[in-house]
Write an enzyme that holds these catalytic residues in place. Sequence first.
Site, PDB file in Angstrom:
ATOM      1  N   CYS A   1     -27.667  19.999 -24.627  1.00 40.27           N
ATOM      2  CA  CYS A   1     -28.140  19.555 -25.939  1.00 40.27           C
ATOM      3  C   CYS A   1     -29.201  18.462 -25.880  1.00 40.27           C
ATOM      4  O   CYS A   1     -30.331  18.714 -25.489  1.00 40.27           O
ATOM      5  CB  CYS A   1     -26.950  19.163 -26.805  1.00 40.27           C
ATOM      6  SG  CYS A   1     -27.342  19.320 -28.572  1.00 40.27           S
TER       7      CYS A   1
ATOM      8  N   VAL B 291     -27.740  19.060 -34.209  1.00 35.12           N
ATOM      9  CA  VAL B 291     -27.598  18.553 -35.578  1.00 35.12           C
ATOM     10  C   VAL B 291     -28.931  18.087 -36.158  1.00 35.12           C
ATOM     11  O   VAL B 291     -29.032  17.846 -37.347  1.00 35.12           O
ATOM     12  CB  VAL B 291     -26.556  17.412 -35.666  1.00 35.12           C
ATOM     13  CG1 VAL B 291     -25.161  17.935 -35.366  1.00 35.12           C
ATOM     14  CG2 VAL B 291     -26.893  16.258 -34.737  1.00 35.12           C
TER      15      VAL B 291
ATOM     16  N   LYS C 239     -23.521  15.863 -18.847  1.00 32.08           N
ATOM     17  CA  LYS C 239     -24.631  15.515 -19.752  1.00 32.08           C
ATOM     18  C   LYS C 239     -25.155  14.110 -19.481  1.00 32.08           C
ATOM     19  O   LYS C 239     -24.398  13.130 -19.511  1.00 32.08           O
ATOM     20  CB  LYS C 239     -24.137  15.631 -21.195  1.00 32.08           C
ATOM     21  CG  LYS C 239     -25.200  15.423 -22.268  1.00 32.08           C
ATOM     22  CD  LYS C 239     -24.580  15.674 -23.646  1.00 32.08           C
ATOM     23  CE  LYS C 239     -25.589  15.608 -24.768  1.00 32.08           C
ATOM     24  NZ  LYS C 239     -24.973  15.948 -26.080  1.00 32.08           N
TER      25      LYS C 239
ATOM     26  N   GLU D  68     -22.185  23.946 -26.138  1.00 29.73           N
ATOM     27  CA  GLU D  68     -21.628  22.656 -25.734  1.00 29.73           C
ATOM     28  C   GLU D  68     -20.229  22.494 -26.369  1.00 29.73           C
ATOM     29  O   GLU D  68     -20.028  22.864 -27.525  1.00 29.73           O
ATOM     30  CB  GLU D  68     -22.571  21.563 -26.264  1.00 29.73           C
ATOM     31  CG  GLU D  68     -22.149  20.132 -26.025  1.00 29.73           C
ATOM     32  CD  GLU D  68     -23.124  19.137 -26.682  1.00 29.73           C
ATOM     33  OE1 GLU D  68     -23.970  19.538 -27.508  1.00 29.73           O
ATOM     34  OE2 GLU D  68     -23.035  17.936 -26.340  1.00 29.73           O
TER      35      GLU D  68
HETATM   36  C1  ACM Z   1     -26.179  16.731 -29.277  1.00 25.02           C
HETATM   37  O1  ACM Z   1     -26.578  16.300 -28.194  1.00 25.02           O
HETATM   38  N1  ACM Z   1     -25.022  17.353 -29.372  1.00 25.02           N
HETATM   39  C2  ACM Z   1     -26.998  16.598 -30.483  1.00 25.02           C
END
Ligand code: ACM
Length: 260
Positions: A141, A168, A108, A38
């Site tokens: 992510c 994270v 996203k 990402e």
């Molecule tokens: C994330 O979605 N970068 C934790």
Amino acid sequence: MKVCFLQFNPAFGDKEKNCRAVEDLLKDVVADIAVIPELFNTGYAFLNEKELVNLAEPASGETYEFMQRLAQGKNIALAYGYPESAGDSIYNSMSFVAPAGIVATYRKSHLFFEEKFLFNPGDTGFKTFEYAGIKLGMLICWDWIYPEAMRTLALQGAQIIIHPANLVTPYCPEAMVTRAIENRVFVVTADRTGDEIRGDKKYHFIGKSQVVAPNGDILTRAGEETCVKVVNVEPELALDKKMNRHNDLFLDRREDLYFT
Ligand code: ACM
């Protein structure tokens, strides 16, 4: 089919360096599809909207041009995350670029933490696309935490889920094993590594990129090192949703009992 992930520590704001890092990592790689983290070209810890606006680019921008040339030169498809500008909006996006050009772009859907103050929520939805005779689906992510997202792709026939990440929290690598089993799909997660400490922002990215098989086997998992891992997968395994003689995961669903 050979799939791989690239795991490395992008330099914040240095798109040229990050593109070169991808080229270097791919130097000796032979594979059909490579998944790249990402926001790989810019890094993650934007201090404000202005920084993001300055680094974002259209899906057909300079990063795309670099990746398309690389895809063509190496005869590989590249799936990579970047901040996408489109009109007045900026999305946390990924594109799947084949040697001949862009095949699909996904924005996203589920924004994580302060991404909510920077990016527009994705408006592309969860759609599969075909490449080299197989169906692929894309997540970015934090989308992993919503089972509905991967389920939507799997119900459309996705055989391999490609998943660039900047993880994270510690949960995703294990959770993705369950996602793979409950949908009987392959999942390729390409995470980044390293720390970004900028202003009051402090992130540690956990690495642990991986490829998981439809039966939950972890075919490869990285630590926190910079690496490329190539895995041979049989996408047709993901077409069989039978757990045993009497249970087909998808045919047995009780849609009449679920909230939609
Ligand atoms: C994330 O979605 N970068 C934790």
